[in-house]
Scaffold this motif. Structure first.
Motif, mmCIF file in Angstrom:
data_model
loop_
_atom_site.group_PDB
_atom_site.id
_atom_site.type_symbol
_atom_site.label_atom_id
_atom_site.label_comp_id
_atom_site.label_asym_id
_atom_site.label_seq_id
_atom_site.Cartn_x
_atom_site.Cartn_y
_atom_site.Cartn_z
ATOM 1 N N GLN A 1 41.296 39.003 38.550
ATOM 2 C CA GLN A 1 42.525 38.250 38.316
ATOM 3 C C GLN A 1 42.177 36.785 38.336
ATOM 4 O O GLN A 1 41.245 36.344 39.032
ATOM 5 C CB GLN A 1 43.598 38.558 39.368
ATOM 6 N N ASP A 2 42.902 35.988 37.556
ATOM 7 C CA ASP A 2 42.728 34.526 37.589
ATOM 8 C C ASP A 2 43.263 34.002 38.901
ATOM 9 O O ASP A 2 44.299 34.470 39.397
ATOM 10 C CB ASP A 2 43.479 33.869 36.431
ATOM 11 N N GLU B 1 46.810 42.365 37.978
ATOM 12 C CA GLU B 1 47.672 41.331 38.554
ATOM 13 C C GLU B 1 47.245 40.938 39.956
ATOM 14 O O GLU B 1 47.345 39.775 40.332
ATOM 15 C CB GLU B 1 49.131 41.795 38.561
ATOM 16 N N ASN B 2 46.788 41.927 40.758
ATOM 17 C CA ASN B 2 46.432 41.652 42.139
ATOM 18 C C ASN B 2 45.199 42.479 42.509
ATOM 19 O O ASN B 2 45.298 43.694 42.700
ATOM 20 C CB ASN B 2 47.611 41.977 43.058
ATOM 21 N N VAL B 3 44.057 41.822 42.601
ATOM 22 C CA VAL B 3 42.797 42.506 42.892
ATOM 23 C C VAL B 3 42.842 43.203 44.249
ATOM 24 O O VAL B 3 42.376 44.332 44.384
ATOM 25 C CB VAL B 3 41.603 41.524 42.830
ATOM 26 N N ASP B 4 43.413 42.555 45.248
ATOM 27 C CA ASP B 4 43.436 43.145 46.584
ATOM 28 C C ASP B 4 44.244 44.443 46.613
ATOM 29 O O ASP B 4 43.802 45.434 47.203
ATOM 30 C CB ASP B 4 43.987 42.139 47.601
ATOM 31 N N GLU B 5 45.406 44.436 45.963
ATOM 32 C CA GLU B 5 46.217 45.652 45.926
ATOM 33 C C GLU B 5 45.519 46.761 45.147
ATOM 34 O O GLU B 5 45.514 47.916 45.569
ATOM 35 C CB GLU B 5 47.587 45.356 45.305
ATOM 36 N N ALA C 1 33.340 31.264 41.880
ATOM 37 C CA ALA C 1 33.402 29.822 41.672
ATOM 38 C C ALA C 1 34.144 29.412 40.399
ATOM 39 O O ALA C 1 34.698 28.320 40.339
ATOM 40 C CB ALA C 1 31.979 29.248 41.651
ATOM 41 N N TRP C 2 34.157 30.261 39.386
ATOM 42 C CA TRP C 2 34.768 29.858 38.118
ATOM 43 C C TRP C 2 36.235 30.259 37.994
ATOM 44 O O TRP C 2 36.799 30.281 36.905
ATOM 45 C CB TRP C 2 33.967 30.349 36.919
ATOM 46 N N GLY C 3 36.893 30.576 39.121
ATOM 47 C CA GLY C 3 38.338 30.730 39.120
ATOM 48 C C GLY C 3 38.882 32.131 38.961
ATOM 49 O O GLY C 3 40.012 32.292 38.501
ATOM 50 N N ILE C 4 38.106 33.130 39.336
ATOM 51 C CA ILE C 4 38.644 34.487 39.327
ATOM 52 C C ILE C 4 38.366 35.159 40.662
ATOM 53 O O ILE C 4 37.463 34.761 41.396
ATOM 54 C CB ILE C 4 38.090 35.346 38.165
ATOM 55 N N ARG C 5 39.156 36.161 40.964
ATOM 56 C CA ARG C 5 38.959 37.007 42.145
ATOM 57 C C ARG C 5 38.580 38.379 41.617
ATOM 58 O O ARG C 5 39.236 38.905 40.717
ATOM 59 C CB ARG C 5 40.235 37.069 42.984
#
Length: 128
Positions: free
Chosen positions: A125-126, A81-85, A105-109
């Motif tokens: 995550q998207d 849900e949250n890549v940073d967390e 670039a294609w919309g994911i983190r």
């Protein structure tokens, strides 16, 4: 023709240090092996069985694995849900990030890290 699920149910990976892998999966994912033999560890990740098998003779080096994973070969991808967390939680557990968190670039983190055998894991995550 019979219908089949068309999904991967099991994955076998060759590793050279089962003890290090057992610690990694325990400390990183809070997982205990379903089967713990002298030459095999088996885990369940959702619907996937992951077998780690000891093979010192044919295991690519962690450097080789990381280079291949850089282009997506042999890389695990986990949606979060949250890549940073999640990246912060992994770092608290002693995991060193290889990349990210970063927007692609294609919309994911994404962020990536490696297990002791050099197999690379990506969390994503998207962003759209």
């Amino acid at each position: 023709m019979a219908e089949w699920a068309k999904r991967i149910g099991a994955l076998n990976l060759m590793v050279d240090d089962l003890a290090a892998m057992k610690r990694f999966y325990r400390d990183t994912f809070d997982l205990a092996p379903l089967d713990d033999e002298p030459d095999t560890l088996i885990y369940r990740l959702g619907d996937l069985y992951l077998a780690l098998r000891l093979d010192r003779a044919h295991q690519p080096s962690p450097t080789d694995q990381a280079a291949l994973a850089g282009i997506g070969v042999g890389q695990f991808a986990l949606a979060v849900e949250n890549v940073d967390e999640m990246a912060a939680e992994l770092q608290k557990r002693g995991v060193t990030l290889l990349s990210g968190p970063a927007d692609l670039a294609w919309g994911i983190r994404t962020a990536t890290f490696a297990d002791p055998a050099g197999y690379v894991w990506e969390i994503s995550q998207d962003t759209d």
